[in-house]
Design an enzyme around this catalytic site. Structure first.
Site, PDB file in Angstrom:
ATOM      1  N   CYS A  16       3.348  -3.675   9.383  1.00  8.17           N
ATOM      2  CA  CYS A  16       2.230  -3.132  10.150  1.00  8.17           C
ATOM      3  C   CYS A  16       2.348  -1.618  10.278  1.00  8.17           C
ATOM      4  O   CYS A  16       2.660  -1.074  11.335  1.00  8.17           O
ATOM      5  CB  CYS A  16       2.131  -3.773  11.523  1.00  8.17           C
TER       6      CYS A  16
ATOM      7  N   ALA B 266       0.219  -9.331   9.047  1.00  8.73           N
ATOM      8  CA  ALA B 266      -0.104 -10.746   9.245  1.00  8.73           C
ATOM      9  C   ALA B 266      -1.348 -11.128   8.447  1.00  8.73           C
ATOM     10  O   ALA B 266      -1.456 -12.259   7.959  1.00  8.73           O
ATOM     11  CB  ALA B 266      -0.322 -11.021  10.735  1.00  8.73           C
ATOM     12  N   ALA B 267      -2.290 -10.191   8.316  1.00 10.28           N
ATOM     13  CA  ALA B 267      -3.485 -10.467   7.526  1.00 10.28           C
ATOM     14  C   ALA B 267      -3.137 -10.680   6.060  1.00 10.28           C
ATOM     15  O   ALA B 267      -3.745 -11.512   5.378  1.00 10.28           O
ATOM     16  CB  ALA B 267      -4.482  -9.319   7.670  1.00 10.28           C
TER      17      ALA B 267
ATOM     18  N   CYS C 272      -5.407  -3.823   8.453  1.00 14.20           N
ATOM     19  CA  CYS C 272      -4.755  -3.183   9.589  1.00 14.20           C
ATOM     20  C   CYS C 272      -5.819  -2.789  10.606  1.00 14.20           C
ATOM     21  O   CYS C 272      -6.541  -1.806  10.409  1.00 14.20           O
ATOM     22  CB  CYS C 272      -3.985  -1.949   9.132  1.00 14.20           C
TER      23      CYS C 272
END
Length: 438
Positions: A189, A334-335, A367
């Protein structure tokens, strides 16, 4: 101090035996058709999918942690908008029913003999292996850490042990420098280190302290953000809000007792600068999982060496990878994991049938760049660092809609969709839009 010992990497787990290991499957105490290493987002999502594909009794997950955390929300925890309690659930509650949970840490991986050894000495053999071990945080590579977290005015949104310290430092801010760092390593991230800067700015404005604050973002990168479309918008915000951005500055030491942070100039080796701080947010250096790094599954740097199109290992065709532990040339989010789950599911399905995988991962990642307590810039892009957007409006503009998706809807979709193997695939937000249109 005991609570912070978990921030130091365990040195003993970084050893994996080479290809010369010759133990046979018959010597293994347990055997599974599909073994999943890691119970994070990728591991749990794929174990749910594998349960449907081959039956729960054929799937096992190796994961030592009793708690599972939705880490993307920690940005908001560090700014007081969410609680750390809301970010976690017991691992048993997210583990697919019927799937074997091996409550141990992976110690060694032997891909030539199709076996794994855990830290309690258990040997497990497999027919197929999914590696989802994440990456390693290295606070200890910054002189003065992690012990510096015992002092006030310093926090980090990258660890459950330190994320609430960020919020406490922000609440207790009086006047002076608020300093935010970005390390000279790959990170998960990559937008998070600056998200907390924007939120801190908003909080200090709301509490009437902004005029007494110098907000400083020191990043090791040569750019503010890697995708120009979104970087241009972020630079506009930086200028409008009088934020100071210093490029190519890497945090190398924290003198917490003196409230000083030392940065090196990456463009001028040997040159350092000391910043006094009233608040310091640390993004730690990160690196490959140590067990993977010590095995024949790793590339030359230590990341899991997978095909960027199919997520299948380049050397061992019965081994697959997902998420932060891989060397996929895209942002670790996470995406991205959500996008990878459907691709990997297809790859494994084809391999089981001795067919060639026919779906390719395009590197999709996202993001949500939180810029205040009610606005987000929604960055979506691919392997080529080109925008790969979902919505028919300019996603580089701050919008309330994106914030509520980030803060409220995406956590719900994570717990009840992704972890159950019911949501994911190329362009997760695109699927979300389709769901909203039905």
């Amino acid at each position: 101090m005991a609570a912070l010992r978990g921030l130091r990497p365990c040195r003993s787990i970084g050893i994996a035996v080479s290809r010369l290991h010759t133990s046979s499957r018959s010597s293994a105490k347990q055997h599974y058709k599909m073994l999943v290493l890691g119970g994070g987002s990728g591991g749990i999502a794929m174990s749910a999918r594998m349960k449907r594909m081959m039956g729960a009794e054929n799937v096992a997950v190796v994961e030592p942690s009793e708690m599972h955390y939705y880490q993307p929300i920690w940005t908001l925890v560090g700014a007081g908008a969410k609680t750390v309690t809301s970010s976690g659930r017991p691992t048993v509650s997210v583990m697919p029913s019927g799937v074997k949970w091996v409550k141990s840490k992976v110690q060694e991986i032997h891909p030539d003999s199709n076996t794994v050894r855990t830290d309690d000495g258990t040997e497990i053999s497999y027919e197929y292996l999914i590696v989802a071990l994440g990456l390693q945080l290295h606070y200890e590579k910054i002189k003065g850490l992690p012990e510096g977290f015992e002092h006030p005015k310093i926090g980090s949104n990258y660890s459950v042990q330190t994320v609430e310290k960020t919020w406490k430092a922000l609440q207790n801010f009086k006047e002076g420098n608020a300093v935010f760092s970005f390390p000279n390593t790959p990170v998960k991230c990559a937008g998070a280190p600056q998200k907390i800067m924007y939120l801190s700015d908003a909080f200090l404005r709301k509490t009437g302290k902004r005029e007494k604050a110098n907000i400083i973002y020191n990043t090791s990168l040569p750019v503010l953000f890697g995708i120009k479309k979104y970087a241009d918008s972020l630079w506009d915000i930086v200028k409008q809000r009088d934020l100071q951005v210093n490029l190519r500055q890497n945090l190398i030491e924290v003198r917490a007792d003196k409230q000083e942070a030392v940065f090196e100039n990456l463009d001028k080796p040997g040159e350092t600068k000391v910043f006094e701080y009233e608040m310091l947010h640390v993004t730690p250096p990160m690196g490959p999982n140590l067990t993977i790094k010590g095995s024949s599954l790793a590339d030359e740097v230590g990341w899991l060496d997978v095909n960027k199109d199919t997520l299948q290992h380049k050397t061992y065709p019965n081994v697959f990878g997902i998420g932060d532990c891989t060397n996929l040339p895209t942002a670790k989010t996470a995406a991205a994991v959500a996008a990878q789950t459907a691709i990997l599911n297809n790859t494994i399905s084809k391999v089981l049938k001795n067919e060639k995988p026919d779906k390719k991962y395009d590197g999709y990642t996202s993001c949500p760049l939180v810029t205040s307590y009610n606005t987000v810039i929604l960055a979506e892009f691919d392997y080529n660092a080109q925008p790969l957007e979902t919505f028919p409006i300019n996603q580089a503009i701050e919008r309330r809609l994106w914030y509520y998706m980030k803060a409220d809807f995406m956590p719900h979709l994570y717990w009840h969709g992704l972890l159950r193997g019911l949501w994911g695939g190329p362009g997760p937000y695109r699927k979300l839009l389709h769901l909203g249109m039905k």
